[in-house]
Write an enzyme that holds these catalytic residues in place. Sequence first.
Site, PDB file in Angstrom:
ATOM      1  N   ILE A  13      28.836   6.244 -12.998  1.00 44.97           N
ATOM      2  CA  ILE A  13      28.207   5.535 -14.126  1.00 44.97           C
ATOM      3  C   ILE A  13      26.924   4.855 -13.654  1.00 44.97           C
ATOM      4  CG2 ILE A  13      28.579   3.835 -15.957  1.00 44.97           C
ATOM      5  CD1 ILE A  13      31.632   4.205 -15.478  1.00 44.97           C
ATOM      6  N   SER A 125      36.766  -2.989 -18.028  1.00 47.40           N
ATOM      7  CA  SER A 125      37.455  -1.768 -18.439  1.00 47.40           C
ATOM      8  C   SER A 125      38.444  -2.095 -19.543  1.00 47.40           C
ATOM      9  CB  SER A 125      38.194  -1.213 -17.220  1.00 47.40           C
ATOM     10  OG  SER A 125      39.153  -0.271 -17.617  1.00 47.40           O
ATOM     11  N   TYR A 149      44.498  -2.590  -9.802  1.00 49.95           N
ATOM     12  CA  TYR A 149      43.114  -2.321 -10.227  1.00 49.95           C
ATOM     13  C   TYR A 149      42.783  -3.138 -11.481  1.00 49.95           C
ATOM     14  CZ  TYR A 149      39.297  -0.030 -12.703  1.00 49.95           C
ATOM     15  OH  TYR A 149      38.135   0.202 -13.406  1.00 49.95           O
ATOM     16  N   LYS A 153      39.999  -6.409 -12.388  1.00 57.02           N
ATOM     17  CA  LYS A 153      39.030  -6.514 -13.496  1.00 57.02           C
ATOM     18  C   LYS A 153      39.276  -7.799 -14.287  1.00 57.02           C
ATOM     19  CE  LYS A 153      36.665  -2.786 -12.842  1.00 57.02           C
ATOM     20  NZ  LYS A 153      35.346  -2.926 -12.226  1.00 57.02           N
TER      21      LYS A 153
END
Length: 337
Positions: A13, A125, A149, A153
């Site tokens: 990205i 996310s 994970y 975030k």
Amino acid sequence: MSKVFVTGGTGYIGSHTVLELLRNGHEVVVMDNLSNSSAESLNRVKALTGISVPFYQADLLDKEAMSAIFAEHTFESVVHFAGLKAVGESVEKPLWYYKNNITGTLNLLEVMQENRVKNLVFSSSCTVYGEPDKVPISEDAPLSAVNPYGQTKLTIEYILRDLFQADQDWNMAILRYFNPVGADQSGTMGEDPNGIPNNLMPYVTQVAVGHLPYLRVFGNDYPTQDGTGIRDYIHVTDLALGHLKAIETLRLSPGLIRCNLGTGNGYSVLDVVKAFETASGVAIPYQFMPRRAGDAAAAYADPTLAETLLGWRAERDLEQMCKDSWKWQVNNPNGYS
Ligand code: NAD
Ligand code: UDP
């Protein structure tokens, strides 16, 4: 135009965002430790734009290296992509994920603060919504993490919230991406995962190019129209353009923004397979397998807040996503290597 520091700017990205920043007249400096990407992506950026972006191979965990970069440049804003993103690996190596993503981000924030650079766009996310209890998902949905994970975030989102509360000179856009797919229309840049892909679209393109024998469809007994999982796939170029809008918005109306970047459309795994077959002309053999642990039946965005706050909305449809993913893979069967 402004000078933008992009962490993780050689990644999937990040590199597409660097490309769009340059196409729109921004000056860009990139850092990445190349743990999950290749500097070749920036050569492709150069071939498309004529611009050779200053690149620092450096680690977020090396605060001195970051301070040295900030001493050489005057940045207006930072777009922070760098981080580890594999859910399964995060379950196996939680300490490594917490250290890399959270300590790395703390280092970056400290260096920004020391240099009075207080404009930040952060890659969050839709994983911060955990297992959503309703779709479409709007920003006020409950937050939770279902793996390390996701917890990184969520923790970073809380760190940014607290930092903003303590010092309102900070301007921050927390962007919650749904499922990025696709590639620049040129076919020269794209997603180049290490090893066997975890995500659907790169798995499909690798089946199409003959690297993998068939697609494993995880679950055909979800309460969806064809039994397979539904997601909100978003073209990486649309996603990249969302970051440009976020930088502009922070300049015009400072503050702390949190918003979804998705299309608002949900497609099943079989919808993606069919759309890909139509776009590429290649048949994708598949087999149904048991559900993958931790997968929600359906997750797609309510994208209205991004339109209201950023004046941004995704323009590219699933057909374009499949065409561009395929063009990249067929032109670069081995990715950047
Ligand atoms: P990517 O792996 O292609 O890019 C991340 C980059 O960060 C890589 O180039 C990697 O080498 C670099 N990096 C990792 N740790 C670093 C460190 N300590 N120091 C310096 N560089 C480091 O991934 P991507 O898909 O481009 O994702 C970019 C960001 O968006 C990540 O933060 C990811 O969590 C987030 N995100 C991605 C998705 C997705 O599905 N791709 C979805 C939601 C959010
Ligand atoms: N999926 C699949 N086979 C794969 C990879 C993914 O069936 O090889 C399914 C997965 O169960 C989910 C959807 O495709 O329903 C998107 O998965 P992906 O890993 O791309 O993104 P996620 O939404 O899980 O982050």
